[in-house]
Scaffold this active site. Structure first.
Site, PDB file in Angstrom:
ATOM      1  N   HIS A 102       3.377  34.657  57.638  1.00 28.95           N
ATOM      2  CA  HIS A 102       2.615  33.800  57.748  1.00 28.95           C
ATOM      3  C   HIS A 102       3.119  32.310  57.714  1.00 28.95           C
ATOM      4  O   HIS A 102       4.036  32.203  56.874  1.00 28.95           O
ATOM      5  CB  HIS A 102       1.392  33.718  56.976  1.00 28.95           C
ATOM      6  CG  HIS A 102       1.425  33.961  55.503  1.00 28.95           C
ATOM      7  ND1 HIS A 102       2.041  34.961  54.830  1.00 28.95           N
ATOM      8  CD2 HIS A 102       1.630  32.915  54.388  1.00 28.95           C
ATOM      9  CE1 HIS A 102       2.274  34.882  53.809  1.00 28.95           C
ATOM     10  NE2 HIS A 102       1.962  33.662  53.479  1.00 28.95           N
ATOM     11  N   HIS A 104       2.147  28.398  56.565  1.00 28.52           N
ATOM     12  CA  HIS A 104       1.211  27.567  55.905  1.00 28.52           C
ATOM     13  C   HIS A 104       1.267  26.042  56.844  1.00 28.52           C
ATOM     14  O   HIS A 104       2.436  25.805  56.955  1.00 28.52           O
ATOM     15  CB  HIS A 104       1.604  27.292  54.581  1.00 28.52           C
ATOM     16  CG  HIS A 104       1.631  28.362  53.547  1.00 28.52           C
ATOM     17  ND1 HIS A 104       0.566  28.764  52.726  1.00 28.52           N
ATOM     18  CD2 HIS A 104       2.451  29.485  53.247  1.00 28.52           C
ATOM     19  CE1 HIS A 104       0.625  29.711  52.124  1.00 28.52           C
ATOM     20  NE2 HIS A 104       1.763  30.246  52.062  1.00 28.52           N
TER      21      HIS A 104
HETATM   22  P1  DGP Z   1       2.199  33.165  50.143  1.00 28.04           P
HETATM   23  O1  DGP Z   1       2.087  33.195  48.631  1.00 28.04           O
HETATM   24  O2  DGP Z   1       2.966  32.251  50.970  1.00 28.04           O
HETATM   25  O3  DGP Z   1       2.270  34.670  50.398  1.00 28.04           O
HETATM   26  O4  DGP Z   1       0.788  32.717  50.748  1.00 28.04           O
HETATM   27  C1  DGP Z   1      -0.194  33.584  50.859  1.00 28.04           C
HETATM   28  C2  DGP Z   1      -1.383  32.637  50.924  1.00 28.04           C
HETATM   29  O5  DGP Z   1      -2.481  33.655  51.548  1.00 28.04           O
HETATM   30  C3  DGP Z   1      -2.011  32.282  49.673  1.00 28.04           C
HETATM   31  O6  DGP Z   1      -2.015  30.609  49.830  1.00 28.04           O
HETATM   32  C4  DGP Z   1      -3.511  32.531  49.375  1.00 28.04           C
HETATM   33  C5  DGP Z   1      -3.931  33.098  50.962  1.00 28.04           C
HETATM   34  N1  DGP Z   1      -4.620  34.183  50.844  1.00 28.04           N
HETATM   35  C6  DGP Z   1      -4.416  35.361  49.944  1.00 28.04           C
HETATM   36  N2  DGP Z   1      -5.663  36.438  50.246  1.00 28.04           N
HETATM   37  C7  DGP Z   1      -6.344  35.691  51.141  1.00 28.04           C
HETATM   38  C8  DGP Z   1      -7.648  36.125  51.600  1.00 28.04           C
HETATM   39  O7  DGP Z   1      -8.075  36.973  51.400  1.00 28.04           O
HETATM   40  N3  DGP Z   1      -8.190  35.130  52.578  1.00 28.04           N
HETATM   41  C9  DGP Z   1      -7.734  33.946  53.117  1.00 28.04           C
HETATM   42  N4  DGP Z   1      -8.247  33.298  53.815  1.00 28.04           N
HETATM   43  N5  DGP Z   1      -6.501  33.564  52.364  1.00 28.04           N
HETATM   44  C10 DGP Z   1      -5.780  34.421  51.482  1.00 28.04           C
END
Ligand code: DGP
Length: 139
Positions: A102, A104
Site C-alpha cells: 500500500h 500512504h
Molecule cells: P503500515 O503500518 O504502513 O502497514 O500501514 C497500514 C495502515 O493500514 C495503518 O495506517 C492503519 C491502516 N489500517 C489497518 N487496518 C485497517 C482497516 O481495517 N481499515 C482501514 N481503512 N485501514 C486500516
C-alpha cells in the site's frame, strides 16, 4: 487475481470489511486510513495481494501510481495541506503493519513534527467520513 483470505486489505477489496472508499478502478482501490495521522490520510492498494514491494509486478506499481496521482491531487485540492508525502513501508523494520502492498497518501502541516514511524491511533469515524466526502468531490 492473487488474494489472501487472512489479509485485512483483501477483505476490504472483497467487501467483507467496510471502508470509507474514495476511488476504485479495475486494478486498484483507494480508501481512508482508519488510524489517520492527519485528516485526509488515505491508502492506495492494488486489489491483488502482494505483501511487499519486493514481489510487486511493475504493472501493479504503475496502476497504484496512477491512482495515487489522482487521489493525492484530490486530497491537495480538498484539504489544502502545506505538503503531502507518499509513504510506503516494507517489513517490520520499516513498521509495515499490514502485509498487503500500500501507498500512504499523507497530507502534512508545517511543523507537525511527524516521525516516519508514527504510532497507530484509532481515528474518529464521523470525521474520517466527512473528510472522505470532501476528497471524493475532487476526484
Ligand atoms: P503500515 O503500518 O504502513 O502497514 O500501514 C497500514 C495502515 O493500514 C495503518 O495506517 C492503519 C491502516 N489500517 C489497518 N487496518 C485497517 C482497516 O481495517 N481499515 C482501514 N481503512 N485501514 C486500516
Amino acid at each position: 487475481m492473487k488474494t489472501d483470505p487472512d489479509c485485512i486489505f483483501c477483505k476490504i477489496v472483497a467487501g467483507a470489511i467496510p471502508c470509507f472508499k474514495l476511488y476504485e478502478d479495475g486494478e486498484t482501490l483507494a480508501f481512508m486510513d482508519i488510524n489517520p495521522v492527519h485528516d485526509g490520510h488515505c491508502l492506495i492498494i492494488p486489489k491483488a495481494h502482494y505483501p511487499t514491494l519486493f514481489v510487486l509486478p511493475a504493472e501493479a506499481f504503475a496502476a497504484a501510481g496512477r491512482t495515487a496521482i489522482k487521489v493525492a491531487t484530490a486530497v491537495n485540492a480538498a484539504l489544502a495541506p502545506d505538503g503531502l508525502n507518499l509513504v510506503q513501508s516494507n517489513g517490520p523494520g520499516a513498521a509495515q503493519s499490514v502485509p498487503h502492498f500500500h501507498l500512504h497518501v499523507l497530507p502534512r502541516r508545517m511543523g507537525d513534527g511527524l516521525a516516519v514511524n508514527w504510532q497507530l491511533k484509532p481515528g474518529e469515524h464521523a470525521r474520517i467520513a466527512e473528510t472522505a466526502e470532501r476528497i471524493r468531490a475532487r476526484i
